[in-house]
Design a protein around this motif. Structure first.
Motif, PDB file in Angstrom:
ATOM      1  N   THR A  42       0.706  -1.286   0.068  1.00  0.00           N
ATOM      2  CA  THR A  42       0.024  -0.025  -0.141  1.00  0.00           C
ATOM      3  C   THR A  42       0.826   1.315  -0.023  1.00  0.00           C
ATOM      4  O   THR A  42       1.882   1.399   0.800  1.00  0.00           O
ATOM      5  CB  THR A  42      -0.883   0.065   1.208  1.00  0.00           C
ATOM      6  OG1 THR A  42      -1.623  -1.225   1.530  1.00  0.00           O
ATOM      7  CG2 THR A  42      -1.842   1.238   1.347  1.00  0.00           C
ATOM      8  N   THR A  43       0.850   2.074  -0.992  1.00  0.00           N
ATOM      9  CA  THR A  43       1.451   3.343  -1.066  1.00  0.00           C
ATOM     10  C   THR A  43       1.629   4.275  -0.036  1.00  0.00           C
ATOM     11  O   THR A  43       2.970   4.362   0.553  1.00  0.00           O
ATOM     12  CB  THR A  43       0.971   4.221  -2.377  1.00  0.00           C
ATOM     13  OG1 THR A  43       1.003   3.240  -3.704  1.00  0.00           O
ATOM     14  CG2 THR A  43       1.898   5.232  -2.620  1.00  0.00           C
ATOM     15  N   GLU A  44       0.515   4.368   0.522  1.00  0.00           N
ATOM     16  CA  GLU A  44       0.448   5.452   1.696  1.00  0.00           C
ATOM     17  C   GLU A  44       1.272   4.618   2.704  1.00  0.00           C
ATOM     18  O   GLU A  44       2.022   5.494   3.685  1.00  0.00           O
ATOM     19  CB  GLU A  44      -0.903   5.735   2.264  1.00  0.00           C
ATOM     20  CG  GLU A  44      -1.750   6.545   1.205  1.00  0.00           C
ATOM     21  CD  GLU A  44      -2.500   5.499   0.266  1.00  0.00           C
ATOM     22  OE1 GLU A  44      -3.469   5.949  -0.416  1.00  0.00           O
ATOM     23  OE2 GLU A  44      -2.094   4.344   0.234  1.00  0.00           O
ATOM     24  N   ILE A  45       1.352   3.542   3.028  1.00  0.00           N
ATOM     25  CA  ILE A  45       1.898   2.691   4.296  1.00  0.00           C
ATOM     26  C   ILE A  45       3.469   2.926   4.049  1.00  0.00           C
ATOM     27  O   ILE A  45       4.076   3.246   4.923  1.00  0.00           O
ATOM     28  CB  ILE A  45       1.318   1.319   4.386  1.00  0.00           C
ATOM     29  CG1 ILE A  45       0.016   1.098   4.603  1.00  0.00           C
ATOM     30  CG2 ILE A  45       2.336   0.675   5.419  1.00  0.00           C
ATOM     31  CD1 ILE A  45      -0.458   1.786   6.122  1.00  0.00           C
ATOM     32  N   LEU A  46       3.861   2.654   2.841  1.00  0.00           N
ATOM     33  CA  LEU A  46       5.352   2.510   2.322  1.00  0.00           C
ATOM     34  C   LEU A  46       5.831   3.947   2.400  1.00  0.00           C
ATOM     35  O   LEU A  46       6.860   4.251   3.132  1.00  0.00           O
ATOM     36  CB  LEU A  46       5.386   1.871   1.009  1.00  0.00           C
ATOM     37  CG  LEU A  46       4.970   0.370   0.511  1.00  0.00           C
ATOM     38  CD1 LEU A  46       5.008   0.383  -0.835  1.00  0.00           C
ATOM     39  CD2 LEU A  46       5.617  -0.420   1.654  1.00  0.00           C
ATOM     40  N   GLU A  47       5.019   5.036   2.131  1.00  0.00           N
ATOM     41  CA  GLU A  47       5.678   6.115   2.170  1.00  0.00           C
ATOM     42  C   GLU A  47       5.982   6.576   3.746  1.00  0.00           C
ATOM     43  O   GLU A  47       6.893   7.064   3.943  1.00  0.00           O
ATOM     44  CB  GLU A  47       4.650   7.222   1.423  1.00  0.00           C
ATOM     45  CG  GLU A  47       4.701   7.146   0.147  1.00  0.00           C
ATOM     46  CD  GLU A  47       3.816   8.267  -0.617  1.00  0.00           C
ATOM     47  OE1 GLU A  47       2.901   8.587  -0.118  1.00  0.00           O
ATOM     48  OE2 GLU A  47       3.753   8.246  -1.783  1.00  0.00           O
ATOM     49  N   SER A  92       7.888 -11.054   1.318  1.00  0.00           N
ATOM     50  CA  SER A  92       8.807 -10.499   0.475  1.00  0.00           C
ATOM     51  C   SER A  92       8.294  -9.268  -0.077  1.00  0.00           C
ATOM     52  O   SER A  92       9.022  -8.753  -1.014  1.00  0.00           O
ATOM     53  CB  SER A  92       8.912 -11.727  -0.649  1.00  0.00           C
ATOM     54  OG  SER A  92       7.738 -11.904  -1.304  1.00  0.00           O
ATOM     55  N   SER A  93       7.180  -8.520   0.612  1.00  0.00           N
ATOM     56  CA  SER A  93       6.609  -7.283  -0.082  1.00  0.00           C
ATOM     57  C   SER A  93       7.693  -6.146   0.394  1.00  0.00           C
ATOM     58  O   SER A  93       8.528  -6.182   1.147  1.00  0.00           O
ATOM     59  CB  SER A  93       5.380  -7.021   0.638  1.00  0.00           C
ATOM     60  OG  SER A  93       5.556  -7.010   2.053  1.00  0.00           O
ATOM     61  N   HIS A  94       7.618  -5.139  -0.274  1.00  0.00           N
ATOM     62  CA  HIS A  94       8.335  -3.805   0.089  1.00  0.00           C
ATOM     63  C   HIS A  94       8.168  -3.503   1.581  1.00  0.00           C
ATOM     64  O   HIS A  94       9.104  -3.092   2.141  1.00  0.00           O
ATOM     65  CB  HIS A  94       7.793  -2.503  -0.762  1.00  0.00           C
ATOM     66  CG  HIS A  94       8.005  -2.727  -2.252  1.00  0.00           C
ATOM     67  ND1 HIS A  94       8.782  -3.579  -2.801  1.00  0.00           N
ATOM     68  CD2 HIS A  94       7.541  -2.058  -3.314  1.00  0.00           C
ATOM     69  CE1 HIS A  94       8.827  -3.482  -3.873  1.00  0.00           C
ATOM     70  NE2 HIS A  94       7.998  -2.778  -4.614  1.00  0.00           N
ATOM     71  N   MET A 131      11.409  -3.306   4.300  1.00  0.00           N
ATOM     72  CA  MET A 131      11.756  -2.092   4.935  1.00  0.00           C
ATOM     73  C   MET A 131      11.810  -2.226   6.400  1.00  0.00           C
ATOM     74  O   MET A 131      12.238  -1.589   7.307  1.00  0.00           O
ATOM     75  CB  MET A 131      10.908  -0.987   4.729  1.00  0.00           C
ATOM     76  CG  MET A 131      11.151  -0.580   3.297  1.00  0.00           C
ATOM     77  SD  MET A 131      10.376   1.183   2.886  1.00  0.00           S
ATOM     78  CE  MET A 131       8.531   0.699   3.054  1.00  0.00           C
ATOM     79  N   ALA A 132      11.069  -3.428   6.959  1.00  0.00           N
ATOM     80  CA  ALA A 132      10.932  -3.596   8.304  1.00  0.00           C
ATOM     81  C   ALA A 132      12.079  -4.201   9.126  1.00  0.00           C
ATOM     82  O   ALA A 132      12.909  -4.952   8.413  1.00  0.00           O
ATOM     83  CB  ALA A 132       9.747  -4.430   8.772  1.00  0.00           C
TER      84      ALA A 132
END
Length: 243
Positions: free
Chosen positions: A169-174, A195-197, A201-202
């Protein structure tokens, strides 16, 4: 079966109806049957079975059969009640170790932000409340535009628990990307895609497996049971450490 709910019977031929009635009456057998077997039992042909499956919206027999394996269905009047299954193989084998490590981090930190939007946001409200009951300084964030960076500017030892089924989800990733390099910030991802973005990042990942389910192309009916189970388990471990 839940996916039969929107069938327009006026469009079904007599052969289609014969297949429908067999499938609806034998949902316990269908996940283990081949097309030819269904055709034989419904007194139709394999090609008729495949035409029926495509008519109700499935591209392949394997996709259709997988729907039967998602849970048991009980017919109640004109409604169908679908009970999703919660099984061990939906989670990683080292889950208990990961929950223990993250719970210890939560005990030591000053602030816990449980972050998610949409359906995940409701889960965040619930889990943040459970943590608050345990005496943790926890709050949920369901608005991706909330100035979380400014709020935490003069704080230390923070944990952001980011909840996203897809992990894309873009908003979560940003938001996560803007915080993950902060010296006193620990990121925990809760997602169905390890394996998601978001997972990449976590610092820690609590992942699970679930079939995503959408209706009308955009409305999300994906079960949150697995996600809630993980987060409730995490709060239970926190509770055990607090005693």
């Amino acid at each position: 079966m839940s996916f039969f709910g929107k069938i327009d019977f006026s469009t079904l031929s007599d052969t289609d109806k014969a297949i429908y009635h067999y499938l609806a009456s034998n949902s316990d057998k269908v996940p283990y049957m081949r097309v030819r077997e269904i055709a034989t039992e419904s007194h139709t042909s394999s090609s008729s079975v495949m035409r029926f499956i495509r008519k109700i919206g499935y591209e392949s027999f394997s996709e259709f059969r997988k729907e039967f394996r998602g849970g048991d269905t009980i017919q109640t009047g004109k409604y169908s009640l679908v009970f999703p299954m919660l099984t061990v193989d939906q989670f990683t084998r080292n889950l208990e170790d990961k929950l223990q490590i993250i719970a210890e981090k939560i005990i030591e930190c000053d602030n816990i932000i449980v972050f998610g939007i949409g359906n995940s946001g409701y889960v965040c409200d619930y889990i943040a409340r459970r943590l608050a009951i345990l005496g943790c300084n926890a709050f949920s964030m369901t608005d991706a535009t909330y100035p979380i960076g400014a709020k935490l500017k003069n704080t230390t030892d923070n944990i952001l628990i980011a909840v996203s089924v897809s992990g894309m989800t873009t908003e979560i990733l940003e938001t996560v990307n803007s915080l993950r390099h902060e010296e006193d910030m620990t990121i925990v991802a809760v997602t169905s895609d390890g394996s998601s973005h978001l997972a990449n990042m976590a610092d820690y990942v609590l992942d699970y497996r679930v079939d995503r389910y959408r209706v009308n192309h955009h409305d999300d009916l994906t079960s949150q049971v697995s996600c809630i189970f993980l987060l409730e388990s995490l709060t239970n471990v926190v509770a055990s450490l607090e005693r």
